[in-house]
Design a protein around this motif. Sequence first.
Motif, PDB file in Angstrom:
ATOM      1  N   ALA A  61     -32.704 -28.717  31.195  1.00  0.00           N
ATOM      2  CA  ALA A  61     -32.634 -27.681  32.231  1.00  0.00           C
ATOM      3  C   ALA A  61     -31.906 -28.136  33.486  1.00  0.00           C
ATOM      4  CB  ALA A  61     -34.048 -27.225  32.605  1.00  0.00           C
ATOM      5  N   THR A  62     -31.757 -29.427  33.701  1.00  0.00           N
ATOM      6  CA  THR A  62     -31.115 -29.919  34.925  1.00  0.00           C
ATOM      7  C   THR A  62     -29.658 -30.314  34.658  1.00  0.00           C
ATOM      8  OG1 THR A  62     -32.065 -32.131  34.512  1.00  0.00           O
ATOM      9  CG2 THR A  62     -33.267 -30.654  35.979  1.00  0.00           C
ATOM     10  N   PHE A  63     -29.452 -31.373  33.902  1.00  0.00           N
ATOM     11  CA  PHE A  63     -28.084 -31.821  33.648  1.00  0.00           C
ATOM     12  C   PHE A  63     -27.347 -30.860  32.723  1.00  0.00           C
ATOM     13  CE2 PHE A  63     -24.882 -34.592  31.567  1.00  0.00           C
ATOM     14  CZ  PHE A  63     -24.178 -34.945  32.705  1.00  0.00           C
ATOM     15  N   GLY A  64     -28.067 -30.272  31.742  1.00  0.00           N
ATOM     16  CA  GLY A  64     -27.430 -29.293  30.859  1.00  0.00           C
ATOM     17  C   GLY A  64     -26.913 -28.101  31.638  1.00  0.00           C
ATOM     18  N   ALA A  65     -27.721 -27.625  32.598  1.00  0.00           N
ATOM     19  CA  ALA A  65     -27.287 -26.513  33.443  1.00  0.00           C
ATOM     20  C   ALA A  65     -26.086 -26.907  34.297  1.00  0.00           C
ATOM     21  CB  ALA A  65     -28.437 -26.053  34.328  1.00  0.00           C
ATOM     22  N   GLU A  66     -26.106 -28.143  34.800  1.00  0.00           N
ATOM     23  CA  GLU A  66     -24.999 -28.611  35.636  1.00  0.00           C
ATOM     24  C   GLU A  66     -23.678 -28.561  34.875  1.00  0.00           C
ATOM     25  OE1 GLU A  66     -23.390 -32.879  37.340  1.00  0.00           O
ATOM     26  OE2 GLU A  66     -25.543 -32.607  37.105  1.00  0.00           O
ATOM     27  N   LEU A  67     -23.660 -29.079  33.635  1.00  0.00           N
ATOM     28  CA  LEU A  67     -22.429 -29.069  32.850  1.00  0.00           C
ATOM     29  C   LEU A  67     -21.968 -27.645  32.560  1.00  0.00           C
ATOM     30  CD1 LEU A  67     -23.059 -31.910  30.216  1.00  0.00           C
ATOM     31  CD2 LEU A  67     -21.632 -32.012  32.258  1.00  0.00           C
ATOM     32  N   ALA A  68     -22.924 -26.768  32.235  1.00  0.00           N
ATOM     33  CA  ALA A  68     -22.568 -25.387  31.924  1.00  0.00           C
ATOM     34  C   ALA A  68     -22.011 -24.663  33.146  1.00  0.00           C
ATOM     35  CB  ALA A  68     -23.792 -24.646  31.377  1.00  0.00           C
ATOM     36  N   VAL A  69     -22.635 -24.864  34.299  1.00  0.00           N
ATOM     37  CA  VAL A  69     -22.188 -24.186  35.521  1.00  0.00           C
ATOM     38  C   VAL A  69     -20.815 -24.686  35.940  1.00  0.00           C
ATOM     39  CG1 VAL A  69     -22.673 -23.857  37.982  1.00  0.00           C
ATOM     40  CG2 VAL A  69     -24.511 -23.645  36.310  1.00  0.00           C
ATOM     41  N   ILE A  70     -20.580 -25.995  35.819  1.00  0.00           N
ATOM     42  CA  ILE A  70     -19.266 -26.543  36.154  1.00  0.00           C
ATOM     43  C   ILE A  70     -18.182 -25.871  35.310  1.00  0.00           C
ATOM     44  CG2 ILE A  70     -17.813 -28.606  35.943  1.00  0.00           C
ATOM     45  CD1 ILE A  70     -20.227 -30.250  36.823  1.00  0.00           C
ATOM     46  N   SER A  71     -18.504 -25.598  34.036  1.00  0.00           N
ATOM     47  CA  SER A  71     -17.528 -25.007  33.118  1.00  0.00           C
ATOM     48  C   SER A  71     -17.196 -23.559  33.480  1.00  0.00           C
ATOM     49  CB  SER A  71     -18.056 -25.060  31.677  1.00  0.00           C
ATOM     50  OG  SER A  71     -18.293 -26.385  31.278  1.00  0.00           O
ATOM     51  N   MET A  72     -18.179 -22.802  33.977  1.00  0.00           N
ATOM     52  CA  MET A  72     -17.951 -21.378  34.222  1.00  0.00           C
ATOM     53  C   MET A  72     -17.675 -21.025  35.676  1.00  0.00           C
ATOM     54  SD  MET A  72     -20.826 -20.152  36.005  1.00  0.00           S
ATOM     55  CE  MET A  72     -20.984 -18.433  35.551  1.00  0.00           C
ATOM     56  N   LEU A  73     -17.949 -21.939  36.596  1.00  0.00           N
ATOM     57  CA  LEU A  73     -17.916 -21.605  38.016  1.00  0.00           C
ATOM     58  C   LEU A  73     -16.537 -21.169  38.522  1.00  0.00           C
ATOM     59  CD1 LEU A  73     -20.155 -21.472  40.095  1.00  0.00           C
ATOM     60  CD2 LEU A  73     -19.501 -23.743  40.888  1.00  0.00           C
ATOM     61  N   PRO A  74     -15.420 -21.855  38.154  1.00  0.00           N
ATOM     62  CA  PRO A  74     -14.131 -21.410  38.687  1.00  0.00           C
ATOM     63  C   PRO A  74     -13.820 -19.955  38.340  1.00  0.00           C
ATOM     64  CG  PRO A  74     -13.928 -23.584  37.701  1.00  0.00           C
ATOM     65  CD  PRO A  74     -15.288 -23.077  37.345  1.00  0.00           C
ATOM     66  N   MET A  75     -13.998 -19.587  37.082  1.00  0.00           N
ATOM     67  CA  MET A  75     -13.716 -18.211  36.672  1.00  0.00           C
ATOM     68  C   MET A  75     -14.689 -17.231  37.336  1.00  0.00           C
ATOM     69  SD  MET A  75     -13.205 -16.678  32.820  1.00  0.00           S
ATOM     70  CE  MET A  75     -11.819 -17.812  32.568  1.00  0.00           C
ATOM     71  N   PHE A  76     -15.954 -17.645  37.495  1.00  0.00           N
ATOM     72  CA  PHE A  76     -16.949 -16.778  38.123  1.00  0.00           C
ATOM     73  C   PHE A  76     -16.547 -16.455  39.555  1.00  0.00           C
ATOM     74  CE2 PHE A  76     -20.795 -16.584  40.836  1.00  0.00           C
ATOM     75  CZ  PHE A  76     -21.358 -15.421  40.339  1.00  0.00           C
ATOM     76  N   TYR A  77     -16.106 -17.464  40.306  1.00  0.00           N
ATOM     77  CA  TYR A  77     -15.704 -17.228  41.689  1.00  0.00           C
ATOM     78  C   TYR A  77     -14.403 -16.423  41.767  1.00  0.00           C
ATOM     79  CZ  TYR A  77     -19.139 -19.578  44.591  1.00  0.00           C
ATOM     80  OH  TYR A  77     -20.294 -19.883  45.277  1.00  0.00           O
ATOM     81  N   GLN A  78     -13.502 -16.643  40.823  1.00  0.00           N
ATOM     82  CA  GLN A  78     -12.278 -15.849  40.807  1.00  0.00           C
ATOM     83  C   GLN A  78     -12.581 -14.378  40.565  1.00  0.00           C
ATOM     84  OE1 GLN A  78      -8.742 -17.461  38.689  1.00  0.00           O
ATOM     85  NE2 GLN A  78     -10.002 -19.277  38.330  1.00  0.00           N
ATOM     86  N   ASP A  79     -13.465 -14.100  39.602  1.00  0.00           N
ATOM     87  CA  ASP A  79     -13.773 -12.708  39.249  1.00  0.00           C
ATOM     88  C   ASP A  79     -14.649 -12.031  40.294  1.00  0.00           C
ATOM     89  OD1 ASP A  79     -12.351 -13.147  36.947  1.00  0.00           O
ATOM     90  OD2 ASP A  79     -14.109 -13.469  35.677  1.00  0.00           O
ATOM     91  N   THR A  80     -15.605 -12.781  40.876  1.00  0.00           N
ATOM     92  CA  THR A  80     -16.574 -12.173  41.797  1.00  0.00           C
ATOM     93  C   THR A  80     -15.997 -11.999  43.196  1.00  0.00           C
ATOM     94  OG1 THR A  80     -18.387 -13.192  40.544  1.00  0.00           O
ATOM     95  CG2 THR A  80     -18.907 -12.349  42.743  1.00  0.00           C
TER      96      THR A  80
END
Length: 480
Positions: free
Chosen positions: A296-315
């Motif tokens: 729940a901690t490091f797994g979430a970190e890796l997943a968020v790093i992967s999606m964050l650029p596109m999320f901020y671009q779209d949002t």
Amino acid sequence: MPNTYQGNRQILFLTTLAFFVSVLVWFNMAPFQSLIMEQMGLSRDEIGVLMLVNLALAIPARVIMGQWVDRFGPRKVFSILLMVMSIPCLLFAFGNSYSQLLVSRLLLGGIGGSFVVGIRMLSEWFPQRQAGFVQGIYAGWGNFGSAAAAFSLPGVALIFGGDNGWRFAIALTGVIALVYGVIYYFTAEDSPAGKDFKQSSSSGVMKVTSVPDLFLLMVTSFPLYGGLAVLVWSLQRTSMLPAEWVIALYILLGGLYLTRAVRIWTANWAHLKKEIPREERYSMSQVSILSISYFATFGAELAVISMLPMFYQDTFMLGAVGAGMIASSFAFTNLAARPAGGWLSDKFGRKRVLMTLLLLLGILYVSMSFLSSHWPVVIAVILTMCCSMVGQAASGSVFSLVPLVKKNNTGQVSGMVGAYGNIGSVCFLAVLHMVNPVFFFLTIGAAAFLCFGLTFFIKESQSQKTAIRSPVEEEILQAR
């Protein structure tokens, strides 16, 4: 009294640098994805598959490395791993077909198992009262290798110039791994002078100390194969795997788990018939709770790093550069946040700090689910940074407890816990593919709240509760 840990700062530097090099090699493709797509004529799905397979073998590799490091010692295992992994790195750098890129990238995922090797090394060289802090430094600064790859390798490619600049930049990381593997072998030692390295005889299967723990080990081992099954399912969604291959891989993973379960049962049933000394006993529930917490901690970190650029671009309609800078903040906060989580655990109590951080993390990720274009970007960035810092501090807190479960099985325990971090990233990204970011963040928040509840069942020994001990007490505890 002589300093039992003389030379430990040098070992911390050498081992952190070894992990840094490992991560640099592991993520050396990331800065060149668009260029590789263009030159090799690959589709987005094909480059996405290369990213997924890059994570695949890290799951079993962390378990295997954990077994080997307890048996053969961290110096040999880390050195050989770096040298061997330089081969698929060079093969990828000069691959001329998609199949070459795919196979070499799959094999290169094995370098992700390097993390657990350093955990065992540092547990030998530092006293328990410093375990959280030094392992936070090791993980935080070592994981910075991914950011170093993103910032430095494009510049290296420009220095070489031409269409093949990216190939030479990636190949250079392989050469660095090969050379540093040799350096590490001749400069590091498994344990300080006068202190024996305690090997584990159970290098193949983790040995438990009670029948309930035997069943719990079998249950906890299942996600190691389930995570790979989720990875296969993700590849199926990209239409890159034929249906018959998918079925065959599911059957293979099921067979591997059943084979593993039989080995666990056979080895442990015979082991449990013997009288187990009190000092050899430990709780498998500790391992399971720490594994799920790292999920729940490091797994979430890796997943968020992967999606964050596109999320901020779209949002927020940001450009690629601005969104990338926000995403890279995760890597920078890791330099301080992960050591801070370990230090707080050493200072104020490991269980207490972990529970507090998990509760805060759940609240923050639920808050992230409310992010929308109506929010000021500054507030959104601050919330994202808080998630990053608390999550990474929680990861550091988890691993402050890992070396204290069972000393001579630290490699196996950290291998299991570390693998759950990779499983978490695969599972959370699979959730993201099925739902929108709102439910993605809510899922992570729910997982953090679940772990918060589970940490109530962690039973700390007196040595785990106490942060500051006298040198004499430390010597006694380390000798056990």
